[in-house]
Motif scaffolding. Structure first.
Motif, PDB file in Angstrom:
ATOM      1  N   THR A  45     -19.239  44.089  -8.413  1.00 27.79           N
ATOM      2  CA  THR A  45     -18.457  44.854  -7.445  1.00 27.79           C
ATOM      3  C   THR A  45     -18.574  46.342  -7.748  1.00 27.79           C
ATOM      4  OG1 THR A  45     -16.480  44.669  -8.826  1.00 27.79           O
ATOM      5  CG2 THR A  45     -16.826  42.962  -7.145  1.00 27.79           C
ATOM      6  N   ARG A  46     -18.085  47.152  -6.809  1.00 26.38           N
ATOM      7  CA  ARG A  46     -18.104  48.597  -7.014  1.00 26.38           C
ATOM      8  C   ARG A  46     -17.233  48.959  -8.206  1.00 26.38           C
ATOM      9  NH1 ARG A  46     -15.762  50.819  -1.725  1.00 26.38           N
ATOM     10  NH2 ARG A  46     -15.902  52.796  -2.855  1.00 26.38           N
ATOM     11  N   GLY A  90     -19.636  56.348  -4.821  1.00 24.36           N
ATOM     12  CA  GLY A  90     -19.651  54.894  -4.955  1.00 24.36           C
ATOM     13  C   GLY A  90     -18.530  54.341  -5.806  1.00 24.36           C
ATOM     14  N   ARG A  92     -14.696  53.067  -6.177  1.00 21.00           N
ATOM     15  CA  ARG A  92     -13.541  52.542  -5.448  1.00 21.00           C
ATOM     16  C   ARG A  92     -12.259  52.998  -6.135  1.00 21.00           C
ATOM     17  NH1 ARG A  92     -11.384  47.295  -6.910  1.00 21.00           N
ATOM     18  NH2 ARG A  92      -9.745  46.612  -5.454  1.00 21.00           N
TER      19      ARG A  92
END
Length: 762
Positions: A45-46, A90, A92
């Motif tokens: 995931t980010r 990029g 989160r």
């Protein structure tokens, strides 16, 4: 907040633990490490950064005029740019905000509030002496900034959580559980939690996305402790759970022993020596391999109560899986909601869900905790004319509590009304104990509806009931007919201004004009135009009125939540309805006897809308015996008033619950008790005001009216429904489904000019 002196020790005495980092590179390394753990990159995931929102508020609010009530449009632009910087990298973001004040931290909270009160007094003294705001050394956040920031970030598509426990604990728990790349904040407690790396928001350079990482491993190497011993160090140094005073004798003993064995003083400040001295004590008593830090050695000179406090403080740093290893959790939720007998299980569940998702305001604290609090507000303790905001909005809160908590038996009697504990900061309140405030039922043409009906009802009639409940909280039932005819933002502003005028008897016509002209003109202003407004000087009274209004917006939000959300939350946000600098400029103009055309930026549509709204407010107030009068004051200082009696809370002014008021002391207007009007102290001959009122009553200022040969055309969706100050053929019941933007419905626009004024009602 945090551990006393620990971060300054790292900055000054342990530079090797303060590591400059590039967040973009840190994110890339985090992704690469995650890919090594996962079998495929698709499972990666980010990289996530968990943000302590409360610690970021001072970093975010960089607007110039902070005393005027908030430059909310500009603030929104700052937040948007800040979020975009991380999104483009990029990364989160997940935001956490304080949702409760734990009772074990209440005294620390009170101590801080008292300290800020002293700073606010200095701010007002500076403004009254120099006519300008002081420097950043006395910086105070605008009222309600934390509350509205949650909604602002959610409107930008961000994940936002409101805590139901200690916020630092929830931040550290989330970061550890989800394998986050770091925690962004400004609290040395994040050094103590064995969680994700702690990154400084104070050192953050948003353009380059660089900051400082406080490395707990390197700190431990320097001071000779294991990471698992850091909670003990934190509690002996002093934190929010274990106050600095409680462990003073332990630190004194540690320092004495340290100086005996270390004749050469440490190169840092005395606090640096203290950290090293306590570290040596911890290492000698607990040992590097101590299996349970929660065990307190008998050799430590502590009473039973202090020993228990120290253990609780140490265990407060243990995250969920760490608690399990130690034999039980210590951060459990309350065993039962405070008022579970007054609401249904469905309401309890909805309250908590809305609170955690930062979608609600006030209702969780009332229903689950039985308590609500409000921090410091920019209020002048020496101004005896204006009531503190906590007292102004107390009747409003009582009605909100009534919607939330009052149950009715079959015979119509109220069942066991509870009291809500209020911790509100205002001049004269010593904060030694909470105020116990009882709920009051709202006044509706029908029986008070159940909370379950307001929140979960789906019948078309429920939509109207929600709106009527909301309006009743502010004593503005007449405005029900305005729903759908004016923008939701203006309807909310109208309710708030009307409530303030009814509650604050010292408000004048000039004050009302400042509030309404600001609300009307803001709709047509860009952020750049608002920033270009020049203020010749600052009025301390205008500063208080601005704070009063913004605090009122949070009460609008609380009433809206309690009523089942008849209005969209966006309509209650300050960036749609208030700008401090614009309001201040309107206040100075209004109290300088400026023509209404100038006050409304020489815009005919704004002038027509302003006069319409003003007539609504004055008519509603007149029905309740409140007659506004012109009372221009010297904008540079608060109007001089005769001090009234001093009440229990130490505040001089109009008593909140009866007793001698300024009206009864002869300071009112309109012929009550020989006030200023009878004594000939009125400004001018008020001919401009009287002419305006007569023209409005005759329809000349009405929709499609004429002034000085200029025609004012009707406005779509709204003004064409009005004549003679009455609503005609309007929407009488709100629709259940209200899709689309609240701004696009019922917006006032300037229509093409007519060659002849229209007939009434066309």
């Amino acid at each position: 907040m945090g551990v006393k002196g620990l971060q300054s020790f790292m900055d000054r005495c342990c530079p090797e633990a303060c590591v400059p980092v590039d967040l973009r590179e840190m994110a890339r390394q985090h992704v690469a490490k995650s890919q090594q753990v996962c079998t495929t990159s698709a499972n990666t995931t980010r990289p996530t950064l968990v943000v302590d929102g409360m610690a970021c508020l001072r970093h975010w609010y960089s607007c110039k005029d902070w005393v005027c009530g908030g430059q909310w449009r500009e603030y929104m632009d700052v937040l948007k740019s800040w979020v975009e910087a991380f999104t483009l990298a990029g990364i989160r973001l997940v935001f956490f905000f304080d949702g409760v004040v734990g009772e074990q931290k209440r005294q620390e909270w009170v101590k801080r509030r008292r300290r800020v009160n002293g700073e606010i007094s200095k701010i007002f003294r500076h403004m009254k002496a120099h006519g300008e705001q002081p420097g950043r050394e006395l910086f105070c956040l605008p009222s309600g900034l934390a509350t509205f920031t949650c909604f602002a970030l959610r409107s930008l598509g961000q994940e936002v959580f409101c805590s139901v426990q200690e916020a630092d604990y929830e931040v550290a728990s989330y970061a550890r559980l989800h394998g986050s790349m770091g925690i962004l904040g400004q609290d040395s407690d994040f050094i103590i939690y064995n969680s994700a790396p702690y990154l400084s928001v104070a050192m953050l350079q948003i353009d380059s996305l660089t900051t400082v990482l406080y490395d707990r491993q390197r700190l431990c190497q320097t001071i000779g402790l294991a990471v698992t011993q850091l909670p003990v160090l934190a509690c002996l140094l002093g934190n929010d759970v274990v106050s600095e005073e409680r462990m003073q004798h332990i630190r004194n003993g540690a320092m004495a022993t340290y100086r005996i064995h270390n004749t050469a003083p440490h190169s840092g400040a005395p606090q640096g020596q203290m950290v090293l001295a306590v570290s040596h004590l911890v290492n000698s008593l607990w040992g590097r391999l101590e299996e349970e830090p929660g065990l307190i050695p008998q050799s430590l000179n502590l009473s039973a109560s202090h020993r228990q406090l120290l253990k609780r403080g140490i265990c407060s740093y243990l995250l969920p899986e760490q608690e399990a290893l130690q034999g039980g959790a210590i951060s459990a939720l309350p065993s039962a909601p405070a008022f579970e007998n007054h609401v249904s299980p469905e309401i309890l569940k909805a309250c908590r869900e809305k609170h955690v998702a930062a979608e609600g305001f006030m209702v969780y604290g009332v229903v689950w905790e039985g308590v609500t609090e409000c921090s410091n507000t920019l209020e002048d303790a020496e101004d005896v004319e204006l009531l503190p905001q906590a007292l102004v909005y107390k009747p409003c809160r009582q009605l909100i509590y009534g919607l939330l908590l009052l149950l009715h038996g079959h015979d119509g009697s109220t069942v066991d009304p509870p009291a809500v504990r209020e911790w509100f900061v205002y001049p004269g309140n010593p904060l030694k104990e909470p105020d116990l405030v009882h709920p009051v039922p709202v006044s509706l043409p029908c029986d008070q509806p159940s909370l379950d009906l307001l929140w979960f009802g789906t019948d078309p009639e429920v939509s109207a009931l929600r709106l009527r409940s909301f309006l009743s909280v502010f004593d503005c039932q007449e405005y029900f007919e305005l729903y759908g005819a004016v923008e939701d933002t203006l309807l909310a502003a109208l309710c708030l201004v009307t409530y303030i005028v009814l509650q604050v008897q010292t408000l004048s016509q000039e004050d009302l004009d400042a509030y309404l002209s600001q609300a009307v003109c803001l709709r047509l202003k860009s952020t750049q135009e608002l920033q270009r407004i020049k203020l010749p000087f600052l009025s301390s009274r205008a500063v208080q009125l601005a704070s009063l209004y913004v605090r009122g917006l949070s009460h609008l939000l609380g009433a809206n939540c309690a009523s089942g959300c008849p209005l969209p939350s966006a309509a209650l946000m300050p960036w749609h309805s208030f700008d401090g600098r614009l309001f201040h400029s309107k206040y100075l103009l209004s109290h300088s006897s400026t023509e209404k055309t100038v006050l409304l930026d020489s815009d005919s549509s704004c002038l027509s809308l302003f006069l319409f709204l003003r007539e609504k407010v004055t008519d509603t107030c007149r029905k309740r015996g409140r007659v506004l009068q012109s009372r221009p004051s010297d904008p540079g200082q608060s109007p001089k008033t005769t001090p009234g009696p001093r009440y229990r809370d130490g505040y001089t002014g109009r008593p909140p619950g009866g007793g001698e008021s300024w009206r009864e002391r002869g300071e009112t207007t309109g012929g009550h008790g020989g006030g200023w009007r009878e004594s000939g102290e009125a400004w001018g001959d008020r001919s401009e005001y009287e002419n305006t009122e007569r023209l409005w009553e005759r329809g000349v200022y009405g929709i499609g009216g004429v002034r000085g040969g200029r025609h004012f055309p009707p406005q779509p969706h709204s003004y064409s429904h009005f004549h003679d100050g009455r609503a005609q053929n309007m929407l009488h019941r709100p629709k259940q489904s209200r899709r689309g933007s609240y701004q696009s419905r019922g917006r006032y626009r300037l229509a093409p000019r007519w060659s002849q004024p229209p007939a009434p009602g066309t």
